[in-house]
Design a protein around this motif. Structure first.
Motif, mmCIF file in Angstrom:
data_model
loop_
_atom_site.group_PDB
_atom_site.id
_atom_site.type_symbol
_atom_site.label_atom_id
_atom_site.label_comp_id
_atom_site.label_asym_id
_atom_site.label_seq_id
_atom_site.Cartn_x
_atom_site.Cartn_y
_atom_site.Cartn_z
ATOM 1 N N TYR A 44 0.785 -1.248 -0.121
ATOM 2 C CA TYR A 44 -0.043 -0.002 -0.088
ATOM 3 C C TYR A 44 0.776 1.040 -0.139
ATOM 4 C CZ TYR A 44 -4.897 1.311 0.464
ATOM 5 O OH TYR A 44 -6.360 1.523 0.291
ATOM 6 N N PRO A 45 0.757 2.112 -1.122
ATOM 7 C CA PRO A 45 1.725 3.346 -1.197
ATOM 8 C C PRO A 45 1.823 4.073 0.173
ATOM 9 C CG PRO A 45 0.791 2.816 -3.392
ATOM 10 C CD PRO A 45 0.033 2.018 -2.255
ATOM 11 N N GLN A 46 2.782 4.706 0.631
ATOM 12 C CA GLN A 46 2.592 5.349 2.025
ATOM 13 C C GLN A 46 1.932 6.553 1.943
ATOM 14 O OE1 GLN A 46 6.427 6.063 3.716
ATOM 15 N NE2 GLN A 46 6.954 3.896 4.150
ATOM 16 N N PRO A 71 -3.005 1.285 -7.411
ATOM 17 C CA PRO A 71 -1.767 0.352 -7.364
ATOM 18 C C PRO A 71 -2.046 -1.183 -7.117
ATOM 19 C CG PRO A 71 -2.374 1.413 -5.177
ATOM 20 C CD PRO A 71 -3.398 2.169 -6.197
#
Length: 521
Positions: A407-409, A468
């Protein structure tokens, strides 16, 4: 006593009339705060009628579409004011974002052919204010798997926002039928035919499948793939038509619009007319009535499998309605709902609204269901790694599978508009590639400065527009691609209680919130 009652009724009636007049006046006053309408808000292209579409074929639709785009060029592009001939106006022929300059104008309908004989066909239905552009990645994926992919531009879309000011949902339904007839013509009667619908297009795909139950003359799809489907909309949309009432007076023409915004997106309207919201509500109301009626008549067993991808937080459509008005009514036919949870990592946990943090608990059902439920989320609250948590139809245990996706920050959730776009999309992606050149990268915008300086809205800057988890979406579409529906079996009894089935990692957190009264169903 009678006189008192009559007097009370009269007073109540007068109060109601005064409230209506007040609301009318406030809406008229508020509409005057909007920017002036431009020619793309006032010129309405002439689309084919329902009767013409039902009697016509793909060639007729393409010929009509060509005439529409030429009419827009003559009546909009060539009539811009000097002040409107700017680089950020999609209708200015000299602008870098003018769609006619691109290698392909994705506002128009298209057909993608496989290299060899087709193994099936897919019809792709885009969303409200959108264009065939939004599903082109999925269309290409189907084509590469041997399918004929048909992306139709639904009436009122892809041209000027005013096109949605006079359209009806029945027009979109007729265009859907036309595209499906063309798909069946191209692959014959025995090969799979799938429907992919995004947002409003998801509603149209489901509505067509319901119509096919009642009308044997319609081709029955072998599967539906729904992305952020518009099965239910906000309560405000029910009264959207009232917001446009002041527009019956020409001086208040701007009241017919919920938003008048510069048109800097080459493939999606930014401005939104009241009629668009009203037609969406009418379509969802028709679907819910039809679903309820076919359920009472025990006729839903012939629905094809439905695979849905949905963010648990969605500002545009009602995620709970997808569960209550669709999945809770489905037979056991191989259907599945995939829910993308919020990013529960420590980075965002402090700032998540309680309603967002507990959204998944209100969507999941207890006991065995007739469909598979899959939740994509963090492996644990302190990890960016993600897992797939699935509960299969007829089961209660959760199967967990790690995903090779973090999960992209910087992303706290997916959004309504993000799911059909990879992060590499040249226009909407957060990491755009150079496969296509649209002369702008909306997905990478992260500006900082003073409010009121840019023409961009907070929505366009802040809302994530790419997914994503898109590779996972394609993988899951592949699993059932081209399969014919399984035979009808007896449906399981359903329980509709919510809040059970949460991942063990998060159940204690939700229970604690419930105990202090923070969770409001």
């Amino acid at each position: 006593m009678l006189r008192t009652s009559v007097k009370a009724i009269k007073i109540g009636a007068w109060v109601a009339v005064l409230l209506v007049i007040l609301a009318f006046g406030l809406r008229a006053w508020y509409s005057q705060r909007s920017p002036d309408l431009a020619v793309w808000h006032t010129y309405v292209p002439r689309e084919m009628t329902v009767e013409e579409m039902d009697a016509g074929d793909w060639n007729a639709y393409m010929n009509a579409e060509a005439r529409i785009f030429e009419a827009v060029r003559v009546n909009v592009v060539e009539k811009l004011k000097p002040s409107e001939r700017i680089p950020t106006n999609r209708y200015y022929e000299g602008a870098p974002i003018y769609p006619g300059h691109f290698a392909q104008d994705w506002n128009r309908s298209y057909i993608l052919e496989p290299q060899g004989p087709p193994v099936g066909a897919v019809v792709l239905l885009h969303g409200m204010t959108d264009s065939p552009f939004s599903l082109r990645h999925i269309a290409r994926h189907y084509r590469d798997r041997g399918f004929v992919a048909i992306g139709i531009r639904l009436p009122g879309h892809g041209t000027v926002p005013a096109g949605l000011a006079n359209v009806h949902w029945q027009d979109w339904a007729a265009a859907t039928r036309l595209a499906i007839r063309e798909a069946r013509r191209r692959v014959g009667p025995d090969k799979p035919l799938e429907l992919v619908g995004f947002s409003n297009g998801g509603a149209l795909a489901l509505q067509y499948a319901l119509d096919a139950i009642e009308n044997r003359a319609l081709t029955r799809p072998s599967r539906l793939v729904l992305i952020s489907p518009m099965i239910g909309v906000t309560r405000y949309a029910r009264f959207a038509g009232l917001a446009g009432l002041p527009a019956i007076l020409p001086v208040f023409a701007r009241a017919a619009w919920l938003g008048v915004i510069p048109e800097f997106n080459p493939f999606k309207y930014n401005s939104f007319p009241v009629n668009g919201a009203r037609q969406s509500y009418l379509l969802t109301a028709a679907i819910q009535e039809q679903m309820a009626r076919l359920e009472r008549e025990n006729r839903l067993d012939t629905l094809p499998p439905i695979l849905t991808f949905q963010s648990v937080t969605d500002f545009t459509v009602s995620t709970p309605a997808i569960m209550s008005s669709l999945y809770d009514k489905l037979p056991e036919n191989g259907s599945e709902v995939v829910l993308f949870d919020v990013n529960r990592s420590v980075r965002f946990r402090t700032f998540l609204r309680v309603a967002s943090y507990t959204a998944i608990s209100r969507l999941l059902r207890t006991g065995p269901q007739n469909y598979r439920t899959t939740v994509i989320g963090n492996a644990s609250p302190d990890s960016a790694h993600t897992v797939e948590r699935s509960t299969y139809a007829g089961e209660v245990q959760t199967r967990i599978k790690p995903l090779d996706i973090d999960y992209p920050q910087e992303i706290f959730s997916l959004s309504h508009v993000a799911i059909p776009f990879p992060v590499t999309d040249p226009l909407y992606g957060i990491a755009p590639d150079d496969s296509e050149n649209f002369n702008e990268h909306l997905g990478t915008l992260a500006p900082r400065g003073e409010r009121g300086t840019l023409i961009l809205t907070l929505d366009s800057m802040f809302r994530i527009a790419s997914n994503p988890f898109f590779p996972y979406l394609l993988q899951r579409i592949d699993e059932g691609m081209g399969a014919m529906p399984p035979p009808v079996v007896k449906s399981l009894p359903r329980t509709h209680e919510t809040a059970a089935g949460l991942p063990d990692d998060f159940s204690d957190d939700v229970n604690a919130l419930n105990q202090v009264g923070a969770y409001e169903p």
